[in-house]
Design a protein around this motif. Structure first.
Motif, PDB file in Angstrom:
ATOM      1  N   LEU A  28       0.826  -1.203   0.000  1.00  0.00           N
ATOM      2  CA  LEU A  28       0.000   0.000   0.000  1.00  0.00           C
ATOM      3  C   LEU A  28       0.862   1.256   0.000  1.00  0.00           C
ATOM      4  N   LYS A  29       0.334   2.292  -0.618  1.00  0.00           N
ATOM      5  CA  LYS A  29       0.974   3.608  -0.635  1.00  0.00           C
ATOM      6  C   LYS A  29       0.008   4.593  -0.006  1.00  0.00           C
ATOM      7  N   GLY A  30       0.500   5.712   0.417  1.00  0.00           N
ATOM      8  CA  GLY A  30      -0.357   6.770   0.941  1.00  0.00           C
ATOM      9  C   GLY A  30      -0.790   6.518   2.374  1.00  0.00           C
ATOM     10  N   ASN A  31      -1.398   7.526   2.960  1.00  0.00           N
ATOM     11  CA  ASN A  31      -1.810   7.452   4.352  1.00  0.00           C
ATOM     12  C   ASN A  31      -3.262   7.851   4.558  1.00  0.00           C
ATOM     13  N   SER A  32      -4.082   7.754   3.526  1.00  0.00           N
ATOM     14  CA  SER A  32      -5.479   8.178   3.657  1.00  0.00           C
ATOM     15  C   SER A  32      -6.287   7.252   4.561  1.00  0.00           C
ATOM     16  N   MET A  33      -5.800   6.047   4.820  1.00  0.00           N
ATOM     17  CA  MET A  33      -6.523   5.101   5.682  1.00  0.00           C
ATOM     18  C   MET A  33      -5.836   4.927   7.042  1.00  0.00           C
ATOM     19  N   ILE A  42       0.896  -4.484   3.664  1.00  0.00           N
ATOM     20  CA  ILE A  42       0.494  -5.346   2.557  1.00  0.00           C
ATOM     21  C   ILE A  42      -1.024  -5.546   2.646  1.00  0.00           C
ATOM     22  N   GLY A  43      -1.715  -5.180   1.573  1.00  0.00           N
ATOM     23  CA  GLY A  43      -3.158  -5.375   1.496  1.00  0.00           C
ATOM     24  C   GLY A  43      -3.458  -6.648   0.742  1.00  0.00           C
ATOM     25  N   LYS A  54     -20.621  -4.571   2.825  1.00  0.00           N
ATOM     26  CA  LYS A  54     -21.319  -3.883   3.908  1.00  0.00           C
ATOM     27  C   LYS A  54     -20.692  -2.497   4.058  1.00  0.00           C
ATOM     28  N   ILE A  55     -21.509  -1.544   4.462  1.00  0.00           N
ATOM     29  CA  ILE A  55     -20.978  -0.217   4.750  1.00  0.00           C
ATOM     30  C   ILE A  55     -19.900  -0.382   5.818  1.00  0.00           C
ATOM     31  N   GLY A  56     -18.769   0.243   5.597  1.00  0.00           N
ATOM     32  CA  GLY A  56     -17.645   0.136   6.524  1.00  0.00           C
ATOM     33  C   GLY A  56     -16.543  -0.776   6.031  1.00  0.00           C
ATOM     34  N   ASP A  57     -16.833  -1.637   5.024  1.00  0.00           N
ATOM     35  CA  ASP A  57     -15.791  -2.480   4.441  1.00  0.00           C
ATOM     36  C   ASP A  57     -14.762  -1.607   3.742  1.00  0.00           C
ATOM     37  N   ILE A  58     -13.528  -2.059   3.739  1.00  0.00           N
ATOM     38  CA  ILE A  58     -12.492  -1.393   2.945  1.00  0.00           C
ATOM     39  C   ILE A  58     -12.472  -2.107   1.604  1.00  0.00           C
ATOM     40  N   ILE A  59     -12.820  -1.367   0.568  1.00  0.00           N
ATOM     41  CA  ILE A  59     -12.910  -1.968  -0.761  1.00  0.00           C
ATOM     42  C   ILE A  59     -11.800  -1.427  -1.651  1.00  0.00           C
ATOM     43  N   VAL A  60     -11.483  -2.186  -2.679  1.00  0.00           N
ATOM     44  CA  VAL A  60     -10.451  -1.808  -3.637  1.00  0.00           C
ATOM     45  C   VAL A  60     -11.109  -1.660  -4.996  1.00  0.00           C
ATOM     46  N   TYR A  61     -10.839  -0.529  -5.634  1.00  0.00           N
ATOM     47  CA  TYR A  61     -11.390  -0.279  -6.960  1.00  0.00           C
ATOM     48  C   TYR A  61     -10.325   0.401  -7.812  1.00  0.00           C
ATOM     49  N   LYS A  62     -10.548   0.362  -9.106  1.00  0.00           N
ATOM     50  CA  LYS A  62      -9.589   0.978 -10.020  1.00  0.00           C
ATOM     51  C   LYS A  62     -10.139   2.314 -10.522  1.00  0.00           C
ATOM     52  N   GLY A  69      -7.847   1.877  -2.217  1.00  0.00           N
ATOM     53  CA  GLY A  69      -8.479   1.129  -1.134  1.00  0.00           C
ATOM     54  C   GLY A  69      -9.010   2.100  -0.096  1.00  0.00           C
ATOM     55  N   HIS A  70     -10.301   2.303  -0.080  1.00  0.00           N
ATOM     56  CA  HIS A  70     -10.953   3.202   0.874  1.00  0.00           C
ATOM     57  C   HIS A  70     -12.176   2.529   1.468  1.00  0.00           C
ATOM     58  N   ARG A  71     -12.687   3.124   2.533  1.00  0.00           N
ATOM     59  CA  ARG A  71     -13.841   2.568   3.241  1.00  0.00           C
ATOM     60  C   ARG A  71     -15.139   2.898   2.513  1.00  0.00           C
TER      61      ARG A  71
END
Length: 107
Positions: A28-33, A42-43, A54-62, A69-71
């Motif tokens: 992972l890069k960045g510190n937004s999470m 490592i994600g 579910k709301i609150g899951d950390i999901i990965v999208y392009k 990877g954000h909530r």
């Protein structure tokens, strides 16, 4: 080969791995999470369906040839398409909603 084209090929490869029910791990890069996830962690991404989220899951999208990877904070329907809205834990504003076609999985 240009970096943007290489990023696109890597994203396509990552998507293919997940479609074949393999897990994907990446640094992972960045510190937004932060503090949940931070740069250098490592994600491990697993494929999931929209119904599994579910709301609150950390999901990965392009988006823009990168993985994000954000909530997950909101799911809505617009013109029969699902729109997902995410937000980094340290971010003040939510990300721009994206369609479920960009979803790769969840961490």
């Amino acid at each position: 080969m240009k970096q943007q084209e290489l990023n696109k090929q890597l994203l396509d490869f990552a998507e293919d791995l997940l479609e074949d029910n393999h897990q994907l791990s990446y640094k992972l890069k960045g510190n937004s999470m932060y503090p949940t996830l931070k740069a250098g962690d490592i994600g491990i991404v697993e494929k999931c369906s929209l119904e599994d989220l579910k709301i609150g899951d950390i999901i990965v999208y392009k988006t823009n040839n990168i993985l994000v990877g954000h909530r997950l904070v909101h799911i809505s329907i617009s013109n029969t398409k699902y729109l997902l809205t995410t937000k980094g834990d340290k971010c003040y504003k939510s990300d721009i909603p994206f369609s479920n076609e960009a979803l790769l999985g969840r961490i």
